[in-house]
Design a protein around this motif. Structure first.
Motif, short mmCIF file in Angstrom:
data_model
loop_
_atom_site.label_atom_id
_atom_site.label_comp_id
_atom_site.label_asym_id
_atom_site.label_seq_id
_atom_site.Cartn_x
_atom_site.Cartn_y
_atom_site.Cartn_z
N MET A 82 0.84 -1.19 0.00
CA MET A 82 0.00 0.00 0.00
C MET A 82 0.88 1.25 0.00
O MET A 82 1.97 1.25 0.59
CB MET A 82 -0.92 0.00 1.22
N HIS A 83 0.41 2.28 -0.67
CA HIS A 83 1.13 3.54 -0.74
C HIS A 83 0.24 4.65 -0.21
O HIS A 83 -0.95 4.71 -0.52
CB HIS A 83 1.57 3.84 -2.18
N THR A 84 0.83 5.52 0.59
CA THR A 84 0.05 6.62 1.15
C THR A 84 -0.26 7.64 0.07
O THR A 84 0.46 7.76 -0.93
CB THR A 84 0.81 7.31 2.30
N ARG A 85 -1.34 8.36 0.28
CA ARG A 85 -1.70 9.43 -0.66
C ARG A 85 -0.89 10.69 -0.39
O ARG A 85 -0.83 11.60 -1.23
CB ARG A 85 -3.21 9.72 -0.60
N MET A 86 -0.32 10.78 0.79
CA MET A 86 0.60 11.87 1.15
C MET A 86 1.48 11.35 2.28
O MET A 86 1.11 10.39 2.97
CB MET A 86 -0.16 13.12 1.60
N PRO A 87 2.66 11.91 2.46
CA PRO A 87 3.56 11.40 3.50
C PRO A 87 2.94 11.55 4.89
O PRO A 87 2.34 12.57 5.21
CB PRO A 87 4.81 12.28 3.36
N PHE A 88 3.08 10.50 5.70
CA PHE A 88 2.65 10.54 7.09
C PHE A 88 3.89 10.61 7.95
O PHE A 88 4.60 9.63 8.13
CB PHE A 88 1.83 9.29 7.41
N ARG A 89 4.15 11.80 8.48
CA ARG A 89 5.34 11.99 9.32
C ARG A 89 4.94 11.92 10.78
O ARG A 89 4.09 12.68 11.25
CB ARG A 89 6.01 13.33 9.00
N GLY A 141 6.94 11.19 14.67
CA GLY A 141 8.20 10.92 15.37
C GLY A 141 9.37 11.02 14.43
O GLY A 141 9.55 12.02 13.72
N ILE A 142 10.19 9.95 14.37
CA ILE A 142 11.38 9.95 13.53
C ILE A 142 11.13 9.27 12.20
O ILE A 142 12.06 9.02 11.44
CB ILE A 142 12.57 9.28 14.25
N ALA A 143 9.88 8.96 11.90
CA ALA A 143 9.55 8.22 10.67
C ALA A 143 8.68 9.05 9.75
O ALA A 143 7.90 9.90 10.19
CB ALA A 143 8.84 6.91 11.01
N THR A 144 8.78 8.76 8.45
CA THR A 144 7.87 9.31 7.45
C THR A 144 7.42 8.15 6.57
O THR A 144 8.22 7.54 5.86
CB THR A 144 8.54 10.39 6.59
N LEU A 145 6.13 7.86 6.64
CA LEU A 145 5.58 6.70 5.94
C LEU A 145 5.06 7.11 4.57
O LEU A 145 4.27 8.04 4.44
CB LEU A 145 4.44 6.10 6.77
N THR A 146 5.51 6.39 3.54
CA THR A 146 4.99 6.61 2.18
C THR A 146 4.53 5.30 1.53
O THR A 146 3.71 5.31 0.63
CB THR A 146 6.05 7.27 1.27
N ALA A 147 5.08 4.18 1.97
CA ALA A 147 4.69 2.87 1.44
C ALA A 147 4.84 1.85 2.55
O ALA A 147 5.74 1.96 3.40
CB ALA A 147 5.55 2.48 0.24
N HIS A 177 -7.88 6.20 7.02
CA HIS A 177 -8.70 6.77 5.94
C HIS A 177 -8.10 8.04 5.38
O HIS A 177 -8.41 8.46 4.26
CB HIS A 177 -10.10 7.09 6.48
N HIS A 178 -7.24 8.70 6.18
CA HIS A 178 -6.67 9.99 5.79
C HIS A 178 -5.39 9.82 4.98
O HIS A 178 -5.16 10.54 4.00
CB HIS A 178 -6.40 10.81 7.06
N TYR A 179 -4.57 8.87 5.37
CA TYR A 179 -3.28 8.70 4.69
C TYR A 179 -3.33 7.71 3.54
O TYR A 179 -2.39 7.65 2.73
CB TYR A 179 -2.20 8.31 5.71
N PHE A 180 -4.39 6.93 3.45
CA PHE A 180 -4.58 6.04 2.31
C PHE A 180 -5.88 6.43 1.59
O PHE A 180 -6.81 6.94 2.21
CB PHE A 180 -4.65 4.58 2.77
N ARG A 181 -5.93 6.17 0.30
CA ARG A 181 -7.08 6.59 -0.50
C ARG A 181 -8.18 5.53 -0.42
O ARG A 181 -8.40 4.75 -1.34
CB ARG A 181 -6.66 6.83 -1.95
N GLY A 182 -8.83 5.53 0.73
CA GLY A 182 -9.88 4.56 0.94
C GLY A 182 -9.36 3.15 0.70
O GLY A 182 -8.28 2.77 1.15
#
Length: 484
Positions: A15-22, A24-30, A407-412
């Protein structure tokens, strides 16, 4: 009653995020999203259950130098261990008894390894959740009914001695919650206003992007604000968030702050809190703040130094643990140190979380003053399994305003096959709707979601699908995450 695990299988969808989720020390994109299926025999009845979770970076361990590929490998190792041990165990008289034996076996296996309890416990929790679902399906009983009647055989005193001879049903609401308030995550990289969105980076994917759009679209009235640990930057961002709230949601908006383990000493966090408390523009904000989550790093959070510092800080806010809630005795130790509670997360263990919720309510019955807190925080839960199971747990426990952000960081459910999206829409029409662009999306109205369908399902999930349509975990490769 007899409970036996006959086999398991593991499958993954990227799964890939629709926008970066930052955070703590992480930024999630996939992220790889894992499904664990357990084949069990419940009182002679063959039954199967599924659990699922995203394999999140920098949460189960917080080593800034660890590569995400290595973190995923470690997560899969502890999950495979729990699955292997489950199939090797003797049958147990109850689901709780099976979990307790598996927890002990996994703890023994992890001895001498570098895997901390929060990580190896994650593997146990996935088997636990799938087995709970298998039990509920075999018995044709919803989770909340099985829990209230103690069909799982939960022995609370095995986790908290104060609850000797007490049953879970004594601490549950009379009826499960039929609606749950969404406490919306404000990540460190999230745009707050439409003007914050860099030209050319607008998502235009049919879902709200900025905080002000989310407030308008979903009717959000509860927020969880991520902190970076940089005092002036955090205070300035909170001021901007409060400004957005005043503009778009005037009224009683409630907040929590997530320290994400950014502080290594109470004094550093206390300095931040003092600046926040003295800022004239934020007086209304502090009046509506519910609690602060895990400001201190797990390496120091439950130590005697923190206990002493909290005792000296008489006017501290209500502070709870999250990542530090790694073992069965973490919550009692946290309360001894001066914390006011902990979070519930399915990934930390369902039965452990149930016992913690019961202990919190027991303490609130016995002690006066600032109430103890059992919150619920998110691990970016998404359907078709993880979100519904988490909501089923929260509904049964009466935890009414959990953080939600999947629901916010992934496109449904756009990442899932159309057949699975249709199955979810058919089974959970109160919780999901078909977006005008065709994908299944969470239905949030007036800041709430309906839990009717998850409450009445065996364990949250009423939709049928075969996780075998996804990639077998043994065939999955980290490099595949970089694909589209």
């Amino acid at each position: 009653m007899s409970i036996r695990v006959d086999g398991t299988d593991l499958h993954i969808i990227n799964m890939h995020t629709r926008m970066p989720f930052r955070y703590g020390i992480a930024t999630l994109t996939a992220i790889p999203h894992l499904f664990v299926r357990v084949f069990a025999t419940i009182d002679g009845v063959k039954s199967a259950g599924i659990s699922a979770d995203g394999l999140s970076q920098k949460w189960f361990t917080k080593n800034p130098d660890a590569a995400y590929e290595d973190e995923i490998a470690d997560m899969l190792t502890v999950i495979r261990s729990a699955c292997r041990l489950a199939t090797q165990m003797e049958q147990a008289p109850t689901v709780f008894g099976f979990w307790r034996a598996l927890y002990g076996a996994q703890a023994e296996w992890a001895t001498g390894t570098s895997f901390p309890p929060l990580l190896w416990g994650f593997g146990v929790s996935l088997v636990e959740r799938a087995l709970i679902e298998a039990y509920c399906r075999a018995k044709r009983v919803p989770f909340y009914q099985a829990l209230a009647a103690n069909g799982f055989g939960v022995a609370l005193e095995e986790m908290h001695a104060e609850l000797h001879r007490r049953l879970p049903g004594e601490f549950l609401p009379a009826c499960p919650l039929r609606h749950i308030v969404v406490r919306h995550t404000v990540g460190l990289a999230d745009p707050l206003t439409e003007s914050d969105i860099i030209q050319g980076e607008a998502l235009n994917d049919g879902l709200p992007h900025s905080l002000e759009e989310c407030i308008r679209e979903y009717g959000i009235r509860h927020l969880k604000i991520k902190l970076s640990g940089e005092c002036e930057a955090d205070v300035a961002r909170i001021e901007r968030i409060f400004s957005v709230v005043r503009a778009w949601a005037p009224g009683n908006v409630r907040f929590t702050l997530d320290g994400n383990e950014n502080y290594h000493a109470v004094e550093t966090f206390q300095e931040f809190w003092q600046v926040l408390a003295e800022r004239p523009t934020l007086q209304g904000f502090l009046q509506n703040m519910l609690f602060v989550e895990q400001p201190l790093h797990r390496d120091v959070s439950l130590g005697d130094t923190v206990k002493t510092a909290f005792a000296d800080w008489k006017e501290r806010p209500s502070i709870i643990i999250d990542e530090s809630d790694a073992t069965l005795d973490s919550l009692p130790r946290a309360i001894e140190c001066g914390y006011r509670g902990t979070s519930f997360k399915n990934c930390k263990g369902v039965f452990k979380g149930i016992a913690n919720a019961c202990l919190i309510r027991f303490l609130n019955e016995k002690r006066k003053g600032v109430p103890f807190v059992i919150s619920a925080e998110d691990l970016s839960n998404v359907p078709p399994v993880a979100l519904q199971q988490d909501l089923a747990s929260l509904s049964a426990l009466g935890i009414s305003n959990p953080e939600r952000n999947g629901h916010h960081y992934f496109r449904g459910m756009a990442a899932f096959p159309e057949s699975i999206q249709n199955a979810v829409l058919d089974a959970h029409g109160d919780l999901f709707h078909r977006h005008k662009r065709g994908f299944a999306a969470l239905r949030i109205r007036d800041g709430r979601v309906s839990t009717d369908s998850v409450v009445e399902a065996p364990y949250g999930r009423a939709c049928e699908f075969d996780p075998g349509c996804f990639t077998p975990a043994d065939e999955w490769r980290f490099d595949s995450l970089s694909g589209s």
